[in-house]
Design an enzyme around this catalytic site. Sequence first.
Site, PDB file in Angstrom:
ATOM      1  N   GLY A 107      33.431  48.930  39.164  1.00  0.00           N
ATOM      2  CA  GLY A 107      33.960  49.074  40.519  1.00  0.00           C
ATOM      3  C   GLY A 107      33.857  50.505  41.026  1.00  0.00           C
ATOM      4  O   GLY A 107      33.029  51.294  40.550  1.00  0.00           O
ATOM      5  N   ILE A 131      36.530  41.666  39.837  1.00  0.00           N
ATOM      6  CA  ILE A 131      37.065  40.432  40.417  1.00  0.00           C
ATOM      7  C   ILE A 131      37.723  40.679  41.772  1.00  0.00           C
ATOM      8  O   ILE A 131      38.037  39.752  42.500  1.00  0.00           O
ATOM      9  CB  ILE A 131      38.078  39.747  39.469  1.00  0.00           C
ATOM     10  CG1 ILE A 131      39.330  40.613  39.268  1.00  0.00           C
ATOM     11  CG2 ILE A 131      37.438  39.374  38.156  1.00  0.00           C
ATOM     12  CD1 ILE A 131      40.527  39.837  38.721  1.00  0.00           C
ATOM     13  N   ASP A 132      37.949  41.969  42.102  1.00  0.00           N
ATOM     14  CA  ASP A 132      38.707  42.294  43.319  1.00  0.00           C
ATOM     15  C   ASP A 132      37.887  42.153  44.616  1.00  0.00           C
ATOM     16  O   ASP A 132      38.461  42.090  45.696  1.00  0.00           O
ATOM     17  CB  ASP A 132      39.241  43.733  43.237  1.00  0.00           C
ATOM     18  CG  ASP A 132      40.094  43.963  42.000  1.00  0.00           C
ATOM     19  OD1 ASP A 132      40.693  42.982  41.514  1.00  0.00           O
ATOM     20  OD2 ASP A 132      40.152  45.112  41.527  1.00  0.00           O
ATOM     21  N   MET A 174      45.666  38.881  41.097  1.00  0.00           N
ATOM     22  CA  MET A 174      45.163  40.262  41.035  1.00  0.00           C
ATOM     23  C   MET A 174      44.436  40.631  42.325  1.00  0.00           C
ATOM     24  O   MET A 174      44.402  39.858  43.273  1.00  0.00           O
ATOM     25  CB  MET A 174      44.257  40.430  39.826  1.00  0.00           C
ATOM     26  CG  MET A 174      45.003  40.631  38.523  1.00  0.00           C
ATOM     27  SD  MET A 174      43.853  41.052  37.197  1.00  0.00           S
ATOM     28  CE  MET A 174      45.029  41.546  35.932  1.00  0.00           C
ATOM     29  N   HIS A 221      57.797  20.762  48.403  1.00  0.00           N
ATOM     30  CA  HIS A 221      57.420  21.836  47.468  1.00  0.00           C
ATOM     31  C   HIS A 221      56.549  22.826  48.234  1.00  0.00           C
ATOM     32  O   HIS A 221      55.912  22.460  49.238  1.00  0.00           O
ATOM     33  CB  HIS A 221      56.696  21.279  46.237  1.00  0.00           C
ATOM     34  CG  HIS A 221      55.315  20.775  46.539  1.00  0.00           C
ATOM     35  ND1 HIS A 221      55.077  19.544  47.125  1.00  0.00           N
ATOM     36  CD2 HIS A 221      54.098  21.345  46.358  1.00  0.00           C
ATOM     37  CE1 HIS A 221      53.774  19.383  47.281  1.00  0.00           C
ATOM     38  NE2 HIS A 221      53.159  20.460  46.838  1.00  0.00           N
TER      39      HIS A 221
HETATM   40  O1  F6P Z   1      40.081  45.898  39.033  1.00  0.00           O
HETATM   41  C1  F6P Z   1      40.298  44.755  38.282  1.00  0.00           C
HETATM   42  C2  F6P Z   1      41.753  44.597  37.933  1.00  0.00           C
HETATM   43  O2  F6P Z   1      41.891  43.391  37.211  1.00  0.00           O
HETATM   44  C3  F6P Z   1      42.713  44.622  39.117  1.00  0.00           C
HETATM   45  O3  F6P Z   1      42.735  43.395  39.817  1.00  0.00           O
HETATM   46  C4  F6P Z   1      44.006  44.973  38.451  1.00  0.00           C
HETATM   47  O4  F6P Z   1      44.856  45.650  39.352  1.00  0.00           O
HETATM   48  C5  F6P Z   1      43.580  45.884  37.338  1.00  0.00           C
HETATM   49  O5  F6P Z   1      42.200  45.655  37.127  1.00  0.00           O
HETATM   50  C6  F6P Z   1      44.308  45.668  36.043  1.00  0.00           C
HETATM   51  O6  F6P Z   1      43.871  46.603  35.131  1.00  0.00           O
HETATM   52  P1  F6P Z   1      44.179  46.594  33.560  1.00  0.00           P
HETATM   53  O7  F6P Z   1      43.097  45.802  32.914  1.00  0.00           O
HETATM   54  O8  F6P Z   1      44.120  48.025  33.182  1.00  0.00           O
HETATM   55  O9  F6P Z   1      45.519  45.956  33.364  1.00  0.00           O
END
Ligand code: F6P
Length: 326
Positions: A107, A131-132, A174, A221
Amino acid sequence: MSTPSVKRIGVLTSGGDAPGMNAAIRAVVRACIYEDIECIGIRRGYNGLINQDIKKMEEGDVAHIINRGGTVLYSARSMEFMTPEGQQRAVDTCKLLGLQGIVGIGGDGTFRGLQALSHYGINVVGIPGTIDNDIGCSEYTIGYDTAANTAVENIDKLRDTMQSHERCSIVEVMGHTAGHLALYVGLATGATAVLVPERPVDFQHDVIEKIQNARIAGRTHYMIIVAEGAGSAQSYGEKLKEALNLDVRVTVLGHVQRGGTPSARDRVAATRMGDRAVELLASGKTNRIICVKNGKVSDVDMEEGLAMKRGLYTQDLRVLDTMTGI
Ligand code: F6P
């Protein structure tokens, strides 16, 4: 075929892993073989470059990995690489090994690392893998589709039990500081409400009233999706319990979203991007980020690409409002 000067390059994965990274590594290695370039795998991200944690990549090293989650090169967030000393050691490794280019899959942080290397004269190309889906210059990042499908599959399961018990589910997904994943997943699951960091949360309007409207429309729900960047699902849950006296359950999907077999979309995106990265380095290009533009694989200058911002699709926000408006 490559210009005669490019004989050896390195490939690494860095930052949070994403399903499809292995497919990208495979594509880089196979494109190198096609271009008659030696490919050196660098393990554990920039730490591997600092510590000479390397492996020559042959065709057999990437056999049967197109369908595997994670990254065979391992990943890390390197603190040492943030320092000038760490960067110098990484550059020394590049010189020692005769690496004429580095492909970095990851990223924003991965690309900033590549940018630092480029200041020492090393040719670099970045491939968006997270994944973001939060890389400003690209419409798509490797791993997003698989992560979204994992989240949807799990939320569908939650819905079954929420329905049986007439409960309210609050699910945190996430996305780092972006709401792409949450919004997409929210639309795919028909959520009652979706909270994203890009829109200030008005709890009364965005959650309470949506639930009230849903109840009046006959629902018993409710499914609330919270992007991790929009606040903690746990505290929204407590607030909701207090406000409406609902039977609330909180689920933080967490790292399950980062694993699993990559979807066809992620495998193909990764394969196209890996090939493009090698094609660029082979033709003497540097400082590029591979991106998806108007649905097609393209590339952009690294500095320009890093400065680009891409918010949520406004049309999708409207769709969300329409679908949750009742
Ligand atoms: O950038 C990918 C990601 O999974 C984010 O969605 C999340 O905030 C972060 O990495 C979590 O990081 P770590 O693997 O250090 O817990």
